[in-house]
Design a protein around this motif. Structure first.
Motif, PDB file in Angstrom:
ATOM      1  N   PHE A 164      13.405   2.853  -2.449  1.00  0.00           N
ATOM      2  CA  PHE A 164      14.385   3.530  -3.279  1.00  0.00           C
ATOM      3  C   PHE A 164      13.702   4.076  -4.530  1.00  0.00           C
ATOM      4  CE2 PHE A 164      16.485   0.220  -0.905  1.00  0.00           C
ATOM      5  CZ  PHE A 164      17.619   0.841  -0.403  1.00  0.00           C
ATOM      6  N   SER A 165      14.157   5.239  -4.993  1.00  0.00           N
ATOM      7  CA  SER A 165      13.629   5.791  -6.237  1.00  0.00           C
ATOM      8  C   SER A 165      14.317   5.118  -7.417  1.00  0.00           C
ATOM      9  CB  SER A 165      13.842   7.312  -6.279  1.00  0.00           C
ATOM     10  OG  SER A 165      15.231   7.593  -6.281  1.00  0.00           O
ATOM     11  N   HIS A 166      13.904   5.469  -8.629  1.00  0.00           N
ATOM     12  CA  HIS A 166      14.466   4.843  -9.827  1.00  0.00           C
ATOM     13  C   HIS A 166      15.969   5.075  -9.972  1.00  0.00           C
ATOM     14  CE1 HIS A 166      13.657   8.950 -11.117  1.00  0.00           C
ATOM     15  NE2 HIS A 166      14.567   8.753 -12.044  1.00  0.00           N
ATOM     16  N   ASP A 167      16.480   6.128  -9.321  1.00  0.00           N
ATOM     17  CA  ASP A 167      17.910   6.396  -9.417  1.00  0.00           C
ATOM     18  C   ASP A 167      18.682   5.823  -8.228  1.00  0.00           C
ATOM     19  OD1 ASP A 167      17.082   8.088  -7.420  1.00  0.00           O
ATOM     20  OD2 ASP A 167      17.683   9.927  -8.442  1.00  0.00           O
ATOM     21  N   GLY A 168      18.011   5.006  -7.413  1.00  0.00           N
ATOM     22  CA  GLY A 168      18.683   4.333  -6.303  1.00  0.00           C
ATOM     23  C   GLY A 168      18.672   5.105  -5.006  1.00  0.00           C
ATOM     24  N   LYS A 169      18.145   6.344  -5.004  1.00  0.00           N
ATOM     25  CA  LYS A 169      18.084   7.127  -3.785  1.00  0.00           C
ATOM     26  C   LYS A 169      16.842   6.754  -2.994  1.00  0.00           C
ATOM     27  CE  LYS A 169      20.537  11.002  -5.807  1.00  0.00           C
ATOM     28  NZ  LYS A 169      20.462  12.386  -6.233  1.00  0.00           N
ATOM     29  N   SER A 198       0.817  -1.202   0.000  1.00  0.00           N
ATOM     30  CA  SER A 198       0.000   0.000   0.000  1.00  0.00           C
ATOM     31  C   SER A 198       0.851   1.253   0.000  1.00  0.00           C
ATOM     32  CB  SER A 198      -0.940   0.020   1.206  1.00  0.00           C
ATOM     33  OG  SER A 198      -0.197   0.125   2.401  1.00  0.00           O
ATOM     34  N   SER A 199       2.156   1.104   0.081  1.00  0.00           N
ATOM     35  CA  SER A 199       3.055   2.245   0.166  1.00  0.00           C
ATOM     36  C   SER A 199       3.000   3.221  -0.997  1.00  0.00           C
ATOM     37  CB  SER A 199       4.498   1.783   0.372  1.00  0.00           C
ATOM     38  OG  SER A 199       4.895   0.922  -0.648  1.00  0.00           O
ATOM     39  N   PRO A 200       2.740   2.825  -2.261  1.00  0.00           N
ATOM     40  CA  PRO A 200       2.653   3.852  -3.297  1.00  0.00           C
ATOM     41  C   PRO A 200       1.539   4.856  -3.046  1.00  0.00           C
ATOM     42  CG  PRO A 200       3.002   1.726  -4.291  1.00  0.00           C
ATOM     43  CD  PRO A 200       2.738   1.488  -2.821  1.00  0.00           C
ATOM     44  N   ASN A 206       6.508   3.413 -11.054  1.00  0.00           N
ATOM     45  CA  ASN A 206       7.153   4.722 -11.141  1.00  0.00           C
ATOM     46  C   ASN A 206       8.668   4.600 -11.232  1.00  0.00           C
ATOM     47  OD1 ASN A 206       7.977   4.067  -8.570  1.00  0.00           O
ATOM     48  ND2 ASN A 206       6.999   5.806  -7.557  1.00  0.00           N
ATOM     49  N   GLY A 207       9.170   3.372 -11.297  1.00  0.00           N
ATOM     50  CA  GLY A 207      10.612   3.147 -11.409  1.00  0.00           C
ATOM     51  C   GLY A 207      11.288   2.891 -10.083  1.00  0.00           C
ATOM     52  N   GLY A 208      10.586   3.057  -8.979  1.00  0.00           N
ATOM     53  CA  GLY A 208      11.168   2.807  -7.669  1.00  0.00           C
ATOM     54  C   GLY A 208      11.101   1.343  -7.287  1.00  0.00           C
ATOM     55  N   SER A 212       5.019  -5.091  -8.298  1.00  0.00           N
ATOM     56  CA  SER A 212       5.209  -6.535  -8.326  1.00  0.00           C
ATOM     57  C   SER A 212       6.316  -6.896  -7.356  1.00  0.00           C
ATOM     58  CB  SER A 212       5.588  -6.993  -9.743  1.00  0.00           C
ATOM     59  OG  SER A 212       5.734  -8.401  -9.779  1.00  0.00           O
ATOM     60  N   SER A 213       6.050  -7.866  -6.492  1.00  0.00           N
ATOM     61  CA  SER A 213       7.047  -8.263  -5.504  1.00  0.00           C
ATOM     62  C   SER A 213       7.454  -9.717  -5.695  1.00  0.00           C
ATOM     63  CB  SER A 213       6.510  -8.059  -4.078  1.00  0.00           C
ATOM     64  OG  SER A 213       5.444  -8.948  -3.816  1.00  0.00           O
ATOM     65  N   SER A 214       8.615 -10.051  -5.169  1.00  0.00           N
ATOM     66  CA  SER A 214       9.099 -11.424  -5.168  1.00  0.00           C
ATOM     67  C   SER A 214       9.843 -11.669  -3.867  1.00  0.00           C
ATOM     68  CB  SER A 214      10.014 -11.683  -6.372  1.00  0.00           C
ATOM     69  OG  SER A 214      11.116 -10.807  -6.345  1.00  0.00           O
ATOM     70  N   ALA A 215       9.828 -12.907  -3.411  1.00  0.00           N
ATOM     71  CA  ALA A 215      10.546 -13.257  -2.191  1.00  0.00           C
ATOM     72  C   ALA A 215      12.042 -13.067  -2.409  1.00  0.00           C
ATOM     73  CB  ALA A 215      10.239 -14.705  -1.812  1.00  0.00           C
TER      74      ALA A 215
END
Length: 145
Positions: A138-143, A14-16, A119-121, A104-107
């Protein structure tokens, strides 16, 4: 165990909609999780009769979810938004949100899950000493978000 991962994943996913940079969750006496976010907010969930969770957030919002036939949860939020998730072959869940976004998540090898957002994160969770999960976003740029 798989159902626990799916349900925990759905809560974390639910975080997005309710974004925070990181969270730390622990099980509570009501079959749900109490989560603290590093922006000072919190959420608390409890199991309901629909095979899902009733969750309240520190800003007054709340949500109700119910188990669906796809091994996931259908969740309605008090602000009128909703999401639906289903289990996937990677030991995680795929979630679509009413605003058109998805995740989409994976173990992962740490006993948690890795989640990619449209959104790329992405986020990574791992078990903590409270029998819950700690998650970092993390955002799409790793931050960090």
């Amino acid at each position: 165990m798989k159902l626990k991962l799916v349900l925990l994943g759905a809560v974390l996913l639910s975080s997005p909609i309710y974004q925070a940079v990181a969270d730390s969750c622990r099980p509570n006496a009501y079959g749900g999780n109490d989560c603290n976010y590093d922006d000072g907010t919190w959420s608390s969930s409890r199991k309901n009769y629909y095979g899902g969770y009733d969750t309240r957030f520190s800003d007054g919002r709340h949500s109700t979810s119910r188990a669906n036939v796809n091994g996931g949860l259908d969740t309605n939020y008090s602000d009128g938004t909703y999401s639906t998730s289903q289990s996937n072959v990677n030991g995680g869940v795929d979630t679509r949100y009413s605003d058109g976004t998805y995740s989409s998540s994976s173990a992962n090898v740490n006993g948690g899950s890795d989640t990619s957002y449209s959104n790329g994160g992405y986020s990574r969770s791992r078990p903590n000493s409270s029998d819950g999960q700690d998650t970092t976003y993390f955002s799409h740029d790793g931050k960090r978000w």
